[in-house]
Design an enzyme around this catalytic site. Structure first.
Site, short mmCIF file in Angstrom:
data_model
loop_
_atom_site.label_atom_id
_atom_site.label_comp_id
_atom_site.label_asym_id
_atom_site.label_seq_id
_atom_site.Cartn_x
_atom_site.Cartn_y
_atom_site.Cartn_z
N GLU A 19 1.79 58.82 48.77
CA GLU A 19 2.18 58.61 47.30
C GLU A 19 2.96 57.21 47.13
OE1 GLU A 19 4.46 62.03 46.04
OE2 GLU A 19 2.76 63.43 46.18
N GLU A 72 -3.00 66.80 48.94
CA GLU A 72 -2.00 67.67 48.48
C GLU A 72 -1.98 68.25 47.04
OE1 GLU A 72 1.81 65.99 49.83
OE2 GLU A 72 2.68 66.81 47.91
#
Length: 559
Positions: free
Chosen positions: A222, A340
């Protein structure tokens, strides 16, 4: 040929056509959809509507990895809490009970299950290899630090334990590396300077020397686009991915099979993703991974209404479509994964993201992503938080575990174009069957008051039947299986999933009216279908999910 034989042949032909039009059976409103004799149940109350699932079996629209279903393991310590709820317990890679028979059986049932090891804290993890010049200490709570924890360390004895467990379980492992190591924070808030790969290379070298099998190494978590906690520019990130590729090629030389290189494990940003794809083409980056939490924060009181809203679910298609377009136009070998996806961020929501209702969102995501040629879909999490496939305390399966296992066993790699008419509350997806040369149809009923009688069909079936009836060449009708010319009895397998007592927040799932639960020895229940005569209509109950394996459905793409 005599007139009687011609009539018999036409009768079989039209019976087969009727089968194609009649397709899978739907559920009744209450009780079990199928009686003890295997006959389709009858409508027992509420509203009933007719619907048609049009499946184009001529061409694939997407092809997944064989081990498409994936789950994650995370780093969060027990002290990780959200909205006053500490939901992680001992589910971290650092403290998970690897002696659990339930955990072992849950992973082995997939044969194999792909596991992505990573999460928010991965960019704060160092590895306790021999060349590390500092103590290997655990994460410690510190609110002034990013994500509320200090740097943590993976000891090599724990890495050994994890790999021995993964080998016994038959898991396929993707490991997420620390991509912030060595970087400095710039004035604009981003992190610059090249990635310091020394510690990561040491871990990779240790792993190879030990003979551990890693399917892929993923760089960072991220950090793409605006980032979460930290961000790195696409130009620098691309250079770091190329560095990782060279490290892996060097360490794995001359081994025949080299692991995949994956990045960035972040939220989709069109320009950022486009830049990193262009700068790593054609083959420095094997997989581009993106994350999905499209339902908002776990504390949101409207999660269920979002899950049951077809328009809201449709919104995520834009991400899949845009990423697919970038890859198609880039001239690259890179493919897309969902690395994810927990739906609701900050650990999910108890009795929503770990309850029956979440299978509506989860299975819809699997179907949608596969239709856009996503190769792998990693669910956050296998265990941990409020969105685990397994209960964090007992390790027993939550409802989504069974949904994932049924998908893995029934839905083949090839996704087929599927359109549903009759109601907007039915989500329909079809794949070539993993168990036959036909198709498996997935039907998700988001309506709590309506039973839908579903007819699966394909437009091309009409054309083939018409040509044959007019005496045109039989080769145009080659899809009729020999058995279909001999009998009127076509059977299909149906798997109807409902919540216990009709409660969407239940953590107990029923398959064909029977509770799914492990036995006293932690063995998983058999996932047995009901056999249904395909001449009967299909019945999908309110708030239910149905997998239907149709072995005689004409689908050239599946042959």
């Amino acid at each position: 040929m005599g007139g009687g034989a011609c009539l018999l042949q036409l009768s079989v032909l039209f019976s087969w056509l009727l089968f194609l039009l009649a397709g899978p059976v739907t559920f009744c409103c209450q009780g079990s959809p199928v009686d003890e004799g295997g006959e389709a149940g009858s409508y027992t109350g509420g509203v009933a509507v007719e619907g048609t699932a049009f499946v184009d079996g001529r061409y694939p629209i997407g092809v997944t990895d064989d081990d498409f279903v994936c789950a994650t393991l995370d780093w969060w310590p027990p002290e990780k809490c959200d909205y006053g709820w500490c939901s992680w317990g001992h589910a971290s890679m650092l403290n998970l009970d690897l002696s659990s028979t339930m955990l072992l059986n849950a992973i082995k049932a997939f044969s194999p299950l792909k596991l992505r090891l990573g999460g928010s804290l991965q960019d704060k993890v160092i590895y306790g290899t021999e060349d590390m010049k500092q103590p290997c200490t655990a994460f410690v709570t510190n609110n002034s630090e990013m994500f509320g924890f200090t740097q943590g360390c993976l000891p090599m004895f724990r890495w050994d334990e994890l790999n021995n467990f993964f080998r016994e379980a038959g898991a396929v492992v993707i490991f997420g590396l620390n991509a912030l190591n060595g970087r400095v924070k710039l004035k604009d808030g981003s992190f610059g300077a090249p990635w310091n790969s020394t510690n990561a290379a040491s871990l990779i070298r240790y792993t190879v020397n030990k003979g551990y099998t890693i399917r892929g190494w993923e760089l960072g978590n991220e950090l793409s686009g605006g980032g979460v906690g930290a961000r790195v520019g696409a130009d620098q990130y691309a250079a770091d991915v190329i560095s990782l590729k060279k490290i892996v090629d060097d360490i794995y030389y001359p081994l025949p099979d080299k692991p995949l290189i994956l990045a960035p494990g972040g939220f989709f940003d069109g320009s950022w993703f486009g830049e990193i794809i262009n700068k790593t083409r054609p083959n420095f980056m094997d997989v581009i991974t993106h994350h999905i939490y499209n339902l908002g924060p776990g504390v949101d009181d409207h999660l269920v209404s979002k899950i049951l809203d077809p328009s809201y679910l449709d919104g995520e298609a834009t991400t899949f479509r845009n990423l697919q377009d970038i890859l198609k136009n880039a001239g690259t070998s890179t493919t897309a994964w969902v690395g994810e996806a927990g739906g609701a961020w900050n650990s999910g929501h108890n009795l929503v993201t770990n309850a029956f209702v979440f299978s509506f969102w989860y299975l819809d995501q699997l179907g949608m992503s596969a239709a856009y040629d996503t190769k792998t879909y990693c669910r956050q999490t296998l265990i941990g938080g409020n969105y685990g496939l397994l209960n964090t305390t007992t390790y027993e399966p939550n409802p989504d575990y069974y949904s994932a296992l049924l998908w893995h066993r029934l839905m083949g790699r090839t996704s087929l174009s599927t359109n549903f008419t009759g109601t907007k509350k039915i989500r329909a997806y079809a794949h070539c069957s993993r168990q036959s040369q036909g198709i498996t149809l997935l039907l998700i009923n988001l309506d709590g008051n309506t039973t839908v009688r579903v007819t699966p069909t394909t437009d091309s079936a009409f054309a083939r039947a018409s040509r044959h009836a007019k005496g045109l060449p039989r080769t145009k009708f080659h899809g009729v299986p020999p058995r279909a010319r001999k009998t009127f009895e076509f059977m299909r397998d149906e798997y109807h999933l409902t919540a216990q007592d009709g409660n969407l927040h239940s953590q107990t799932m029923l398959l064909n009216g029977n509770i799914l639960a492990v036995d006293s020895n932690w063995n998983l229940p058999a996932l047995e279908p009901v056999k249904v005569n395909s001449s009967q209509p299909i019945i999908v109950s309110p708030f239910s999910i149905v997998f239907v394996d149709i072995p005689h459905f004409y689908a050239p793409a599946c042959r």
